[in-house]
Motif scaffolding. Structure first.
Motif, short mmCIF file in Angstrom:
data_model
loop_
_atom_site.label_atom_id
_atom_site.label_comp_id
_atom_site.label_asym_id
_atom_site.label_seq_id
_atom_site.Cartn_x
_atom_site.Cartn_y
_atom_site.Cartn_z
N THR A 77 -63.77 16.32 32.01
CA THR A 77 -63.76 15.88 33.40
C THR A 77 -65.11 16.20 34.02
O THR A 77 -65.87 17.03 33.50
N VAL A 78 -65.39 15.55 35.14
CA VAL A 78 -66.65 15.74 35.85
C VAL A 78 -66.30 16.00 37.31
O VAL A 78 -65.43 15.32 37.87
N LYS A 79 -66.95 16.95 37.94
CA LYS A 79 -66.73 17.21 39.36
C LYS A 79 -67.11 15.97 40.17
O LYS A 79 -68.08 15.28 39.85
N SER A 80 -66.38 15.71 41.22
CA SER A 80 -66.64 14.51 42.03
C SER A 80 -67.89 14.62 42.88
O SER A 80 -68.20 13.74 43.66
N SER A 81 -68.65 15.68 42.70
CA SER A 81 -69.95 15.81 43.36
C SER A 81 -71.09 15.34 42.44
O SER A 81 -72.24 15.33 42.85
N ILE A 82 -70.75 14.93 41.23
CA ILE A 82 -71.74 14.48 40.25
C ILE A 82 -71.51 12.99 40.00
O ILE A 82 -70.40 12.56 39.67
N THR A 122 -62.95 15.34 39.24
CA THR A 122 -62.08 16.35 39.84
C THR A 122 -62.56 16.73 41.23
O THR A 122 -63.75 16.66 41.54
N ASN A 123 -61.61 17.10 42.07
CA ASN A 123 -61.90 17.45 43.46
C ASN A 123 -62.79 18.67 43.56
O ASN A 123 -62.86 19.50 42.65
N CYS A 124 -63.44 18.75 44.70
CA CYS A 124 -64.30 19.91 44.98
C CYS A 124 -64.30 20.16 46.47
O CYS A 124 -63.88 19.30 47.25
N PRO A 125 -64.79 21.33 46.90
CA PRO A 125 -64.88 21.61 48.32
C PRO A 125 -65.85 20.64 49.01
O PRO A 125 -66.75 20.11 48.37
N GLU A 126 -65.67 20.46 50.29
CA GLU A 126 -66.51 19.52 51.02
C GLU A 126 -67.99 19.85 50.85
O GLU A 126 -68.42 20.99 50.98
N PHE A 127 -68.76 18.80 50.57
CA PHE A 127 -70.20 18.85 50.37
C PHE A 127 -70.64 19.83 49.29
O PHE A 127 -71.75 20.35 49.31
N PHE A 128 -69.78 20.05 48.35
CA PHE A 128 -70.08 20.93 47.21
C PHE A 128 -71.30 20.39 46.48
O PHE A 128 -71.33 19.26 46.06
N ASP A 129 -72.30 21.22 46.34
CA ASP A 129 -73.51 20.82 45.60
C ASP A 129 -73.29 21.08 44.12
O ASP A 129 -73.46 20.20 43.31
N GLY A 130 -72.96 22.29 43.78
CA GLY A 130 -72.60 22.65 42.42
C GLY A 130 -73.66 22.46 41.37
O GLY A 130 -73.41 22.64 40.19
N LEU A 131 -74.83 22.07 41.74
CA LEU A 131 -75.87 21.85 40.74
C LEU A 131 -76.92 22.93 40.77
O LEU A 131 -77.14 23.62 41.64
#
Length: 131
Positions: A77-82, A122-131
């Motif tokens: 899966t890939v985070k929806s911020s990517i 997959t879902n993530c917190p609002e405006f999650f950068d994660g990178l």
């Protein structure tokens, strides 16, 4: 419940490479788990079981690629911020509701090139950068 989903990524790859399981079989195990748990967990921003099955069948059609691509058939899966081409990339925000990138981020392109089977984002917190 299918025990395949509890095996490590390394073991799943071994099973795929040996031909003990097909990409579609391992995908179905993950699809069943997602469909069973996601209504309560809401883990996925974008998941389409039929799309995953289609991609798994395409992978199985290229069995000779198994040994040449290190992640061939491995469900990920890939985070929806990517940015993931064709899948929602909403960064957990209504401001990005419905955004679907036309191109993959470099990391996703590399996963695809390595043969990974992308289950969804997959879902993530609002405006999650994660990178």
């Amino acid at each position: 419940m299918n025990e395949l989903v509890f095996k490590t990524a390394v073991r799943q790859l071994e099973l795929l490479r040996s031909g003990e399981v097909s990409v579609l079989e391992i995908a179905e195990a993950h699809i069943d788990q997602i469909e069973r748990l996601n209504p309560e967990l809401n883990a996925f921003a974008d998941f389409d079981a039929d799309r995953v099955r289609t991609r798994a069948r395409q992978h199985d059609a290229f069995r000779g690629q198994r040994g040449r691509r290190p992640l061939f058939g491995l469900p990920v899966t890939v985070k929806s911020s990517i940015a993931t081409r064709g899948l929602k990339c909403e960064i957990g925000s209504l401001l990005h509701d419905g955004e679907i990138p036309r191109e993959d981020a470099a990391v996703v392109a590399r996963l695809r090139a390595a043969g990974a089977l992308i289950l969804g984002t997959t879902n993530c917190p609002e405006f999650f950068d994660g990178l």
